[in-house]
Design an enzyme around this catalytic site. Structure first.
Site, mmCIF file in Angstrom:
data_model
loop_
_atom_site.group_PDB
_atom_site.id
_atom_site.type_symbol
_atom_site.label_atom_id
_atom_site.label_comp_id
_atom_site.label_asym_id
_atom_site.label_seq_id
_atom_site.Cartn_x
_atom_site.Cartn_y
_atom_site.Cartn_z
ATOM 1 N N ARG A 52 0.647 -1.064 0.512
ATOM 2 C CA ARG A 52 -0.012 -0.086 0.275
ATOM 3 C C ARG A 52 1.070 1.377 0.012
ATOM 4 N NH1 ARG A 52 -2.986 -3.450 3.312
ATOM 5 N NH2 ARG A 52 -5.253 -3.937 2.347
ATOM 6 N N LYS A 111 -8.792 -15.122 7.285
ATOM 7 C CA LYS A 111 -9.043 -14.291 8.111
ATOM 8 C C LYS A 111 -9.790 -13.228 8.188
ATOM 9 C CE LYS A 111 -4.988 -12.510 6.336
ATOM 10 N NZ LYS A 111 -4.056 -11.700 7.090
ATOM 11 N N HIS A 135 6.691 -14.785 9.023
ATOM 12 C CA HIS A 135 5.596 -13.954 7.924
ATOM 13 C C HIS A 135 5.797 -13.199 6.813
ATOM 14 C CE1 HIS A 135 3.291 -9.484 6.908
ATOM 15 N NE2 HIS A 135 1.775 -10.400 6.411
#
Length: 373
Positions: free
Chosen positions: A60, A174, A304
């Site tokens: 982003r 999620k 991650h």
């Protein structure tokens, strides 16, 4: 015989995703759907003819800043011995000292740091994990990319089945939506579909402490491997409290951008699973520094994203870790990681085991070269 860094090539790469994805931060109005990943690649060459490749990334925002920052300070590394990785790291920190020692400042350095570790392992003729000292030749692997919130329950089931048939061992979805009852319904449906397959959920920081306690209590019945980021990523005390209160392990750490930020979890008495991200924490050098402290504290590890890097680092961790599977970066490399029997297997190729693809070159928006040919 000592060597010296002769040339560095930096590449600013924009990788589009096949389709936009949304986690809870989108549904709660804090972010827009994710449509691309921006990467900073570094290719390093030495006077003796050795090469290495590394990368960092952003989602982003932040990608152009990483590229610009490293371009400002990269010439400091020219002429230094590539074996002296921490020495080079410190010189780059001092070159950019006014912008600090975390976040974009070190995420930019991370790409070069990863490249130097890749180079060192290639020069030794070893996979990076073997250079570090591997505890295992494969790691347990779970998939996240099929479990985002824009997907329906039926779509998640279909993708989960495909992942398991492809040899992946666990599934993560999620949660963290504004309507917490919808979360519970989705978790129950996927648990029923998966049977006793290892199953994780990720709230992406969207609960306050009261809601997190209630959700963790409700989720206990589903025999989850972990509940990820139930709270704000920097709420070390809150995560520590949850990790001591419930049988289901709590996982966090992917958003943290320095060793001190991760150490705050240990100092708070955290007993969960740590999820450092090498590009975000500033590279392999700080990742290893924190990993040693986490192992000393007896914490489990599940790095991650960026499986191309983290498979090696997880294989070198003392206790059995999990590695996260995302196929998103596949177009950037010529090679693929072997996945079978619920595990991700170390490549036998030296270094990270990857070469950059022609598609990566096509996705490159700008590049810069330092040193000499």
């Amino acid at each position: 015989m000592t060597d010296a860094i002769r040339r560095l090539r930096l590449s600013h790469v924009v990788l589009p995703l096949p389709s936009p994805v949304s986690d809870a931060k989108v549904l709660t109005g804090r972010q827009k759907p994710l449509t691309e990943t921006v990467l900073l690649f570094v290719e390093v060459s030495t006077e003796q003819g050795f090469d290495g490749m590394g990368f960092s990334y952003s989602k982003r925002a932040g990608g152009p800043a990483q590229y610009t920052h490293l371009a400002e300070i990269a010439d400091v590394a020219i002429g230094q011995d590539p074996s002296d990785i921490d020495r080079i790291y410190q010189s780059l920190l001092w070159a950019g000292a006014s912008v600090g020692r975390s976040g974009v400042a070190t995420q930019a350095i991370a790409a070069l740091d990863v490249a130097l570790w890749d180079l060192k392992a290639r020069r030794a003729g070893l996979p990076l994990a073997k250079l570090l000292g591997a505890h295992r030749d494969s790691c347990r692997v779970y998939n996240t990319s099929g479990g985002f919130l824009q997907a329906s329950v039926d779509e998640i089931k279909e993708k989960a089945t495909a992942s398991l048939e492809a040899g992946i061992g666990g599934i993560k979805i999620k949660v963290g939506q504004p309507d917490w009852k919808t979360d519970l319904d989705r978790v129950a449906a996927i648990r029923e579909h998966l049977g006793d397959t290892p199953f994780m959920v990720d709230a992406n920081q969207q609960w306050d402490r009261a809601r997190a306690r209630r959700m963790c209590r409700e989720l206990e019945q589903h025999d989850l491997i972990w509940i990820e980021e139930p709270l704000d990523a920097w709420d070390a005390a809150g995560h520590a409290d949850l990790s001591r209160a419930f049988d289901t392990p709590i996982a966090t750490g992917e958003m943290l951008t320095s060793v001190p930020e991760h150490m705050a979890l240990i100092d708070a008495g955290y007993r969960g699973i740590v999820q450092p991200d090498a590009p975000r924490i500033g590279g392999i050098t700080p990742f290893l520094r924190f990993a040693a402290l986490a192992a000393h504290a007896g914490l489990a590890l599940a790095p991650h994203y960026a499986m191309e890097i983290h498979l090696h680092l997880a294989a070198a961790y003392p206790t059995e870790p999990w590695v996260e599977h995302f196929e998103w970066l596949n177009p950037l490399f010529d090679e693929r990681i072997e996945i079978r029997d619920g595990r991700m297997w170390l490549p036998e190729r030296a270094g990270l085991g990857f070469t950059l693809s022609e598609q990566m070159r096509a996705y490159t928006k700008e590049s810069a070269t330092f040193g000499r040919p």
